[in-house]
Motif scaffolding. Structure first.
Motif, mmCIF file in Angstrom:
data_model
loop_
_atom_site.group_PDB
_atom_site.id
_atom_site.type_symbol
_atom_site.label_atom_id
_atom_site.label_comp_id
_atom_site.label_asym_id
_atom_site.label_seq_id
_atom_site.Cartn_x
_atom_site.Cartn_y
_atom_site.Cartn_z
ATOM 1 N N THR A 25 0.790 -1.216 0.017
ATOM 2 C CA THR A 25 -0.024 0.094 -0.126
ATOM 3 C C THR A 25 0.917 1.438 0.017
ATOM 4 O OG1 THR A 25 0.022 0.201 2.371
ATOM 5 C CG2 THR A 25 -1.793 -1.277 1.139
ATOM 6 N N THR A 28 -0.121 6.175 4.395
ATOM 7 C CA THR A 28 -1.450 6.840 4.817
ATOM 8 C C THR A 28 -1.061 7.995 4.911
ATOM 9 O OG1 THR A 28 -0.929 6.150 6.914
ATOM 10 C CG2 THR A 28 -2.296 4.543 5.862
ATOM 11 N N LYS A 29 -2.132 9.248 5.209
ATOM 12 C CA LYS A 29 -1.845 10.364 5.664
ATOM 13 C C LYS A 29 -1.093 10.483 7.006
ATOM 14 C CE LYS A 29 -5.012 13.545 3.979
ATOM 15 N NZ LYS A 29 -6.058 14.682 4.302
ATOM 16 N N GLU A 30 -1.333 9.350 7.848
ATOM 17 C CA GLU A 30 -0.575 9.513 9.320
ATOM 18 C C GLU A 30 0.811 9.019 8.990
ATOM 19 O OE1 GLU A 30 -3.376 7.975 8.448
ATOM 20 O OE2 GLU A 30 -4.850 9.252 9.955
ATOM 21 N N LYS A 51 -2.447 14.778 1.118
ATOM 22 C CA LYS A 51 -1.443 13.868 0.687
ATOM 23 C C LYS A 51 -0.302 14.692 -0.324
ATOM 24 C CE LYS A 51 -3.322 9.281 1.767
ATOM 25 N NZ LYS A 51 -3.369 7.870 1.155
#
Length: 92
Positions: A25, A28-30, A51
């Protein structure tokens, strides 16, 4: 043997205190926020940046991009970009 994109993403995740992923993947934003912090990029926004803005800022901060332009970072990082990020975090 060269690192795969998945290997590079996991190396970067671990370097910024995130967990490896079992499936392939994008970040993620985190995870992107953690990378921003690790490379010293502080987005100028109220709230969480997009992002593309975080990707552009990361690449600009580590010297891969000439300018901090989210329009140039609409897609996930490419392998060469991941290699540069991993190197910056190793050398950090």
């Amino acid at each position: 043997m060269a690192d795969t994109v998945d290997d590079l993403r996991d190396e970067i995740r671990l370097a910024v205190g995130r967990h490896e992923r079992l499936e392939s993947t994008a970040f993620t934003k985190e995870a992107l926020a953690a990378i921003c912090e690790a490379v010293g990029y502080e987005p100028e926004t109220n709230g969480r940046p997009s992002k593309p803005q975080m990707r552009a800022g990361i690449l600009w901060t580590i010297g891969v991009a000439d300018e901090n332009d989210p329009a140039d970072a609409q897609r996930p990082f490419r392998k060469a970009e991941l290699e540069s990020i991993a190197t910056a975090l190793r050398d950090g």
